[in-house]
Write an enzyme that holds these catalytic residues in place. Sequence first.
Site, PDB file in Angstrom:
ATOM      1  N   TRP A 319       0.842  -1.201   0.000  1.00 22.19           N
ATOM      2  CA  TRP A 319       0.000   0.000   0.000  1.00 22.19           C
ATOM      3  C   TRP A 319       0.878   1.251   0.000  1.00 22.19           C
ATOM      4  O   TRP A 319       0.550   2.257  -0.623  1.00 22.19           O
ATOM      5  CB  TRP A 319      -0.898  -0.010   1.245  1.00 22.19           C
ATOM      6  CG  TRP A 319      -1.774   1.205   1.367  1.00 22.19           C
ATOM      7  CD1 TRP A 319      -3.025   1.372   0.859  1.00 22.19           C
ATOM      8  CD2 TRP A 319      -1.462   2.439   2.037  1.00 22.19           C
ATOM      9  NE1 TRP A 319      -3.503   2.617   1.154  1.00 22.19           N
ATOM     10  CE2 TRP A 319      -2.557   3.294   1.879  1.00 22.19           C
ATOM     11  CE3 TRP A 319      -0.363   2.897   2.746  1.00 22.19           C
ATOM     12  CZ2 TRP A 319      -2.597   4.577   2.411  1.00 22.19           C
ATOM     13  CZ3 TRP A 319      -0.387   4.181   3.281  1.00 22.19           C
ATOM     14  CH2 TRP A 319      -1.495   5.005   3.106  1.00 22.19           C
ATOM     15  N   HIS A 320       1.993   1.158   0.693  1.00 21.97           N
ATOM     16  CA  HIS A 320       2.864   2.327   0.790  1.00 21.97           C
ATOM     17  C   HIS A 320       3.571   2.639  -0.516  1.00 21.97           C
ATOM     18  O   HIS A 320       3.903   3.801  -0.769  1.00 21.97           O
ATOM     19  CB  HIS A 320       3.920   2.129   1.893  1.00 21.97           C
ATOM     20  CG  HIS A 320       3.386   2.407   3.251  1.00 21.97           C
ATOM     21  ND1 HIS A 320       2.737   1.457   4.004  1.00 21.97           N
ATOM     22  CD2 HIS A 320       3.371   3.534   3.989  1.00 21.97           C
ATOM     23  CE1 HIS A 320       2.365   2.002   5.151  1.00 21.97           C
ATOM     24  NE2 HIS A 320       2.729   3.262   5.174  1.00 21.97           N
ATOM     25  N   GLY A 321       3.822   1.657  -1.315  1.00 21.42           N
ATOM     26  CA  GLY A 321       4.499   1.950  -2.573  1.00 21.42           C
ATOM     27  C   GLY A 321       4.765   0.701  -3.374  1.00 21.42           C
ATOM     28  O   GLY A 321       4.862  -0.397  -2.829  1.00 21.42           O
ATOM     29  N   TYR A 466       4.238  11.256   2.981  1.00 17.74           N
ATOM     30  CA  TYR A 466       3.121  10.374   2.625  1.00 17.74           C
ATOM     31  C   TYR A 466       2.337  10.834   1.399  1.00 17.74           C
ATOM     32  O   TYR A 466       1.395  10.170   1.000  1.00 17.74           O
ATOM     33  CB  TYR A 466       2.201  10.186   3.842  1.00 17.74           C
ATOM     34  CG  TYR A 466       2.552   8.925   4.606  1.00 17.74           C
ATOM     35  CD1 TYR A 466       3.757   8.828   5.294  1.00 17.74           C
ATOM     36  CD2 TYR A 466       1.719   7.817   4.597  1.00 17.74           C
ATOM     37  CE1 TYR A 466       4.105   7.679   5.955  1.00 17.74           C
ATOM     38  CE2 TYR A 466       2.067   6.654   5.263  1.00 17.74           C
ATOM     39  CZ  TYR A 466       3.257   6.589   5.940  1.00 17.74           C
ATOM     40  OH  TYR A 466       3.612   5.434   6.591  1.00 17.74           O
ATOM     41  N   PHE A 469       2.308   8.293  -1.358  1.00 15.94           N
ATOM     42  CA  PHE A 469       1.570   7.035  -1.212  1.00 15.94           C
ATOM     43  C   PHE A 469       0.123   7.200  -1.638  1.00 15.94           C
ATOM     44  O   PHE A 469      -0.681   6.351  -1.463  1.00 15.94           O
ATOM     45  CB  PHE A 469       1.657   6.538   0.229  1.00 15.94           C
ATOM     46  CG  PHE A 469       3.088   6.425   0.712  1.00 15.94           C
ATOM     47  CD1 PHE A 469       4.079   5.982  -0.129  1.00 15.94           C
ATOM     48  CD2 PHE A 469       3.428   6.781   1.999  1.00 15.94           C
ATOM     49  CE1 PHE A 469       5.396   5.900   0.300  1.00 15.94           C
ATOM     50  CE2 PHE A 469       4.739   6.691   2.448  1.00 15.94           C
ATOM     51  CZ  PHE A 469       5.717   6.251   1.591  1.00 15.94           C
TER      52      PHE A 469
END
Lengths: 469, 578
Positions: A319-321, A466, A469
């Site tokens: 999800w973060h990258g 963030y 993201f």
Amino acid sequence: MLFNSFQYWIFFLIVLALFYSVPFRVGKVLLLCASYVFYMWWDPRFIVLILTSTIVDYWLGILLESASGRRKKLLLVVSLVVNLGILGFFKYYNFFAGSLATLLHLPQSSVILQIILPVGISFYTFASLSYTIDVYWGKMKAVRNFIDYAFFIAFFPHLIAGPIIRGRQFISQIQNWRRPATVVVQSGIVLILSGLLKKIVFADRFAIVSDKYFGDLGGHPGWLSAWSGCVAFALQVFFDFSGYTDIARGCAKLLGFEFPLNFARPALSRNPPDLWQRWHITLSLWLRDYLFMPLSRRRRGRFALYRNLILVMVLVGLWHGANWTFVLWGAYHGVLLLSHRVFDRATAGTLLSEVMRKRLFVPFSVALMFLCYAVSVAFFRASTLQDSAFILRGMFGFHHVTGNFLFTTGTVVLFFISLFLAVAQERNQFIDRLALAPARVQIPAYVCVFLTLELFPVTDQVPFVYFQF
Amino acid sequence: MTDNFSTNRPFLCGEASIETSPRSKILYGLLLLAICVGACFAPPSAKGEIAQPSGTANATDHVKRAPSINATPERVTVGVEPGRSEIRWDTGDGSVGFVYVSTNGEKRTLFATGPTGRATAPWIKRASYLFELYRDVEQRTLLAAVTISGVSALKVSPKASLKVSPLTTLWQNNAQWLLAAVALVVLYFAVYFSTPGEMRTGFPAEPSTSPRQLHVVRNLLLGLVVFACVDGAIFHTELYTSILAPDSFAGRMAILTRAEKERVSSGLKEVLVVGDSRVAEGFSATAADKLGSEGGFKFVSLAEPASSIDIWYYMLREIDPTARRYSAIVIPYGYGYNRRRGQLLKIPMAAPLLRYSDCFDFTSSFEEWSDRFRAFTACILRGSALQSDVIDLFEHPAVRAESIRSEHKRILARAAYKGRADDIAGTSYDPNTGQITFPSRLTETQREAIKGSLQEPSQSESEQLIALQRQWIRRILKRYSNSPTAIVLVPTPRGPFGRFSRTSMAYQTFFSGMTMDKPILSLPEHTFDFLEAPEYYFDGYHVNAKGRQKFTETVVAELVKQLKPANSAHFASDPEQF
């Protein structure tokens, strides 16, 4: 339009003034328009994506409410496919296609597309998905007013980097909006100031240390450099994201809306589960409610539990990258959670377990957890797996040199200041209480904050971590 | 208008002396207290010889400094074990510097590199160590140097040993480990006290009700008012100005103006010369005094690198409140500086001179809105313009105290400055092809400066520059409209190849059609054409010692001639008339 820019505050003050000068039904539309303007400031083209997601889920929500059986499932699948399809294409296509090409020894150029990642896509997709899933589960009624639904998705304070809000928490606030009480306004102001401090004083200053290390890994061998860089980034990312969330929550409060808590002193976590109760809380809860719990209900048993744990954490990483470093970051945290669970079970009822629960031992647990988190930064911040490996080798002494202590006097002082603020907040909600404090406390506090913002900001505008993201 | 970052930058021309005022002593005491607190949080230095470039390079980019190298301590007591000293260096402009060390005058060896940093030399024995900071690895451009003397413990006089503070001694005796242990204990207890023991299962939300009536707007506004007052009390008074980094632009400006304000009048006809680095390098007040002594003139130079005409105005307002102090004020005009860079430096440089009432006038000197906003804020909240300086003070309080303590040395050095000995003779420029040929001895910095000086300003740049000079000359003239002080405009030499320049230095180019509140005197356009040759320059903008002598002689000769009482009657609003 970053929250730490002058532009944003001009925009916000105009929106605030206009919002309170018209009745709420008009103000709501105005806020929605302002939110779209805010979003289009980055790239107007991507408004199409957010509108598509909004329109599709709005109609699917209404249809889901009246549907049953297979049709209901099908509608949910449509929602998932549309939302995750958009997210998957824009965020993960190149990653998966590139990885597949590497696996099949195909040239990267044959599969890679020039795709720009739309800002905030992960956040609003999860918000939208939570709505359709909640309607599917019957936990909330479908929204019949399109403006309300669109407002829930696009409301600008949470649009770009969360916190991830849910329909069942937020839509009722739109439907029953009231002017915020004085204490809420006060609390909003305190949150905004605290967020600005966190971002432009703390995060951006720790960023100088971490950028120095991560910007020239080869030039900073040794364990001292590696730990300095990673600890600095761990602090940076916390202050950065938490600062953003505070500003978002503060702005929402001033407009009469409440966002859920997203951070609760994660640096004071004692163990991995505690960390995930304190760090990016809205994402942890989202994944627990919409992924982990359904998976756990399907298949019980210890092995299934552990597998689900790892799977969910890998997805958290993803999800973060779209990068293998994030996958490993998630997996690492999954392993930490799993290890903690196994250790906890193994030592349950023993003397060791008793000792570890003692208050005297808590600081050691906190330190250990913080160091474990700092290790994860080697995956989170590095651009490639090779870089991660280099950092880890450095951290654990395989470079065979000491390296440099990258923190400056100022950043060490900041570290201690932040520690004491965290401790004060953890013990007795010191910062929250400022909203209720009498003038003799509040005014000096404001003066201190203003002076700090005047004298100690990092003048170069650093984007929020963030946002990517 | 051109900023100069040469090594031996003149600091304060004239023989002004500075006494420490009682207030400064109190401030100094406060600073020492800050040092004690700061020292407690100083990060442990890297072990051994590993150079440690400072992390503050980015943070303090905006404070432009003179190149420096310091050692703490400079006199190292050597017993059975070798002694140690910490070397700190700063090239001042962010470029990489090379620190070399030679023992007892022997061959130099590379000690450390980096734009700024510190490194410990833990091998000091009974010898003399010369640490030199060079701009280049070939050791051609020396920026600064410091000597460390290793002395036997038996030979250290009781007086000398008293000079080493207990904190320094503690630090040198591996106190960093003690400090690290204290930090860990603090961390332990901080976390210990943060927890009630049991794991938290939830976190309370922010308050939504209040037991007492809240005054949100009132408190916020009061907070803002008190904040503005605190900022005013600290930064709009001498409280902070007296501890500005002496090497920073703001600090140098503050010291210059303070010294000139406190200087006792010579009783002679005083001539003040303002200007940027070109005048700072070109004009010697000491030489001028000798040349002009017969005419009863006393020269004072407040020319300061990177300053511009608006700053000179504020400087004049500060040092000459009655507008009657000087017989003449020499103001240079012309082209040739990095405009954007000048704009960025202008705010911190002007900060010590700005008043609340300047917020609109000063802002008008800037073209971009973001700069205007910063300039406006700097007038109202002066602290905002001195951020880098404040951070630097917190990061290196001991270094600051030391540099303030050695302020008088810089002042003496400025007065004794004779100019740079090197030249760029042998450099040739073909205006037809644009080709420049450099002699091999020139450094990269010199070559870049020469190339930069040959770039003609664009039309819009020229217009903006002329508009700025017209605007502020008008203000200066207005200020001196009822004063006997003569205002003398001097065209600045355009550079080593100025003769090829298309830009005109004619008075009319800059000031034609301007309504003057006062007659002015201007030196003829071609006065300094003879100086526009490579042998008089050490880079593309600045004259060397030879050029400095020539420039000073010409300025003094012209001034003496023009300022004779008989000639004063010829002052006209259009100088070309006489």
